[in-house]
Design an enzyme around this catalytic site. Structure first.
Site, PDB file in Angstrom:
ATOM      1  N   THR A  83       0.784  -1.116   0.068  1.00 54.07           N
ATOM      2  CA  THR A  83      -0.080  -0.025  -0.066  1.00 54.07           C
ATOM      3  C   THR A  83       0.920   1.261  -0.026  1.00 54.07           C
ATOM      4  OG1 THR A  83      -1.337   1.157   1.366  1.00 54.07           O
ATOM      5  CG2 THR A  83      -0.241  -0.340   2.211  1.00 54.07           C
ATOM      6  N   CYS A 197      -1.522   4.999  -5.542  1.00 56.45           N
ATOM      7  CA  CYS A 197      -2.281   3.991  -5.074  1.00 56.45           C
ATOM      8  C   CYS A 197      -2.398   2.664  -5.509  1.00 56.45           C
ATOM      9  CB  CYS A 197      -3.661   4.565  -4.521  1.00 56.45           C
ATOM     10  SG  CYS A 197      -4.856   3.526  -3.792  1.00 56.45           S
TER      11      CYS A 197
END
Length: 231
Positions: A83, A197
């Protein structure tokens, strides 16, 4: 090959993408039946989201540091955090383990710098776009100026990630909005855009964008494999 530890679940769609890319890249490099020796620890994303929304980054850091220790105990020789956003607590994770922590900003920044670019746009969660951990490291370690969308576009980018992409929804209308936002970054001088992202790659690809895209997920994976394969 060294065993790669993946600290995931933020979201599981992101972690699945990491696992797929690691093994596809391994086979492309090594051929045959080669896949990556790996360990995946997947956290409960709901708990992480609650910490994000409360701004309790200290608790998130402790939570992910403990998860990283478990990845290490399971045999990981290096650790990836699957992430971008939770690299806000990268220092806590790195301090908890005695093996390399592969930082996503360094993997991405090195490739951007090698391309000779100095000003890029960034799309990601609100936390990634607005907190300083990402932009400061990119500036201080790699000499790259990072710009983000203006409001209300930051909110739109964030909401699409959390309300659609992390729930495995890919909407054409959202893709059109992202393309519009990329055009706005180009008008402000961005030479390329970081997909900051991991889920954004589900929505936006090179064929959609008016600017070159740097896919942080794919670059993170490639850098980790460089380390894992190094003698």
């Amino acid at each position: 090959m060294r065993t790669i530890g993946m600290l995931g679940g933020m979201s599981w769609e992101s972690s699945a993408e990491y696992y797929r890319l690691l093994n596809e890249e391994s086979r492309a490099r090594l051929g045959g039946y080669n896949t990556v020796p790996s360990v995946l620890y997947s956290v409960d994303f709901a708990a992480i989201v609650a910490m994000q929304e409360a701004g309790d980054w200290a608790a998130a850091g402790r939570h992910l540091a403990d998860a990283a220790r478990q990845v290490r105990r399971a045999g990981a020789d290096l650790v990836l955090l699957c992430t971008n956003t939770m690299h806000q607590v990268a220092e806590e994770i790195e301090a908890a383990i005695d093996v390399p922590f592969v930082h996503i900003v360094d993997a991405t920044g090195a490739r951007i710098a090698a391309a000779g670019l100095t000003r890029v746009g960034l799309l990601g969660t609100r936390y990634t776009m607005e907190l300083d951990f990402y932009r400061a490291r990119m500036r201080d370690r790699h000499g790259i100026d990072v710009i983000v969308p203006e409001e209300p576009d930051r909110t739109l980018v964030h909401d699409v990630i959390y309300r659609e992409l992390t729930r495995n929804r890919v909407e054409d209308g959202s893709r059109e909005q992202y393309v519009r936002i990329v055009r706005g970054l180009a008008e402000r001088g961005a030479e390329a855009v970081i997909l900051g992202c991991t889920e954004i790659t589900l929505l936006l690809g090179p064929g959609d964008s008016p600017l070159p895209l740097f896919d942080s997920t794919r670059l993170h994976v490639a850098h980790a494999l460089d380390i894992a394969l190094a003698q």
